[in-house]
Design an enzyme around this catalytic site. Sequence first.
Site, short mmCIF file in Angstrom:
data_model
loop_
_atom_site.label_atom_id
_atom_site.label_comp_id
_atom_site.label_asym_id
_atom_site.label_seq_id
_atom_site.Cartn_x
_atom_site.Cartn_y
_atom_site.Cartn_z
CB SER A 1 -19.56 -99.95 -67.71
OG SER A 1 -18.74 -98.81 -67.65
CE1 TYR B 1 -17.28 -100.82 -62.78
CE2 TYR B 1 -16.77 -99.66 -64.82
CZ TYR B 1 -17.67 -100.01 -63.83
OH TYR B 1 -18.97 -99.55 -63.90
P1 NAP Z 1 -23.50 -97.85 -56.11
O1 NAP Z 1 -24.39 -96.74 -55.70
O2 NAP Z 1 -22.13 -97.98 -55.52
O3 NAP Z 1 -24.29 -99.23 -55.99
C1 NAP Z 1 -23.67 -100.47 -56.16
C2 NAP Z 1 -24.56 -101.54 -55.59
O4 NAP Z 1 -23.90 -102.80 -55.69
C3 NAP Z 1 -24.85 -101.30 -54.11
O5 NAP Z 1 -26.14 -101.74 -53.81
C4 NAP Z 1 -23.82 -102.21 -53.46
O6 NAP Z 1 -24.12 -102.58 -52.15
C5 NAP Z 1 -23.88 -103.39 -54.40
N1 NAP Z 1 -22.75 -104.28 -54.17
C6 NAP Z 1 -21.44 -104.01 -54.37
N2 NAP Z 1 -20.70 -105.06 -53.99
C7 NAP Z 1 -21.57 -106.00 -53.51
C8 NAP Z 1 -21.41 -107.29 -52.96
N3 NAP Z 1 -20.21 -107.85 -52.75
N4 NAP Z 1 -22.52 -107.97 -52.59
C9 NAP Z 1 -23.74 -107.42 -52.74
N5 NAP Z 1 -23.95 -106.21 -53.26
C10 NAP Z 1 -22.87 -105.50 -53.64
O7 NAP Z 1 -23.22 -97.76 -57.66
P2 NAP Z 1 -24.15 -97.56 -58.94
O8 NAP Z 1 -23.53 -96.46 -59.69
O9 NAP Z 1 -25.58 -97.54 -58.61
O10 NAP Z 1 -23.75 -98.91 -59.71
C11 NAP Z 1 -24.67 -99.91 -60.08
C12 NAP Z 1 -24.12 -100.65 -61.28
O11 NAP Z 1 -24.02 -99.72 -62.38
C13 NAP Z 1 -22.73 -101.23 -61.10
O12 NAP Z 1 -22.63 -102.48 -61.76
C14 NAP Z 1 -21.84 -100.20 -61.79
O13 NAP Z 1 -20.62 -100.76 -62.22
C15 NAP Z 1 -22.73 -99.80 -62.93
N6 NAP Z 1 -22.39 -98.53 -63.57
C16 NAP Z 1 -22.48 -97.35 -62.90
C17 NAP Z 1 -22.17 -96.18 -63.55
C18 NAP Z 1 -22.25 -94.83 -62.88
O14 NAP Z 1 -21.88 -93.84 -63.53
N7 NAP Z 1 -22.73 -94.71 -61.68
C19 NAP Z 1 -21.76 -96.20 -64.88
C20 NAP Z 1 -21.67 -97.43 -65.53
C21 NAP Z 1 -21.99 -98.57 -64.86
P3 NAP Z 1 -23.46 -101.74 -50.90
O15 NAP Z 1 -24.25 -100.47 -50.80
O16 NAP Z 1 -23.62 -102.65 -49.76
O17 NAP Z 1 -22.01 -101.49 -51.27
#
Ligand code: NAP
Length: 251
Positions: A143, A156
Amino acid sequence: MAISFDLTGKRALVTGANTGIGQAIAVALAEAGADIALAGRSAPDETLALIAATGRRAVDLRADLATIAPVKDLVNDAVEALGGLDILVNNAGIIRRNDLADFTEEDWDAVVDTNLKTLFFLSQAAAGVMAAQGSGKIINIASLLSFQGGIRVPSYAAAKSGVAGLTKAMANELAPKGVQVNAIAPGYIATNNTAALQADETRNRQILERIPTGRWGSPEDIAGAAVFLASPASDYVTGHVLAVDGGWLAR
Ligand code: NAP
């Protein structure tokens, strides 16, 4: 030797791939030729259909990654289902927001366990398989808060800073075994994870003002970096945290 981004015949395990960044990465790896095991707690029906449309195979390995209990089984199950494991993408992650004074132990543990502890033990299990075959790629989703402190997200920031350190630590030990470990640091990407920020008019404007590219990223913006880090084109890249952030960190 021709530079290759081809993943034909490779086998990948992607966590949290039912939506968002994980879904885009899983589909892009499949488009590049890989078969994919999807590990998450929600049904990844849409991702299964998108991968099927590429002509590659996808399997659904349901697991709640809030604890490390399912981790060992997950790697074994992926190896069994796909016939091996070449690529691990540690993408699943959560975020909790609160002021420092009010931050609870529950919000600390949930984020650090899901985003950092599970990532380490999943990598440990996958590294065993990859080191034995003398090749493999581990890609961690870090991140901007691997570099910065953020606002009201202490667990986080701690977990994602840990992901950056761990990426380098694992890379050092696994490099002689033919396994590369890298991370992608996404900038502000429009997903469920950032829905509240996008909906907050003031924060949304402040964020856009600071991004040189002038827009939120899409999950597909992250997928190209993942294909690169999964492919032979990146064989001499290890221990790196690659920002894909529209220029945010350059400001
Ligand atoms: P998202 O749409 O909320 O997706 C998160 C994913 O992680 C979902 O598939 C979720 O499953 C899964 N997950 C969460 N807790 C879990 C658990 N206990 N067991 C199994 N699966 C779990 O978010 P995203 O933005 O795509 O995030 C993906 C990654 O990118 C994360 O590590 C996040 O920190 C990182 N990130 C995102 C951003 C951003 O701007 N979006 C920026 C920097 C880093 P469910 O659908 O079941 O909850």
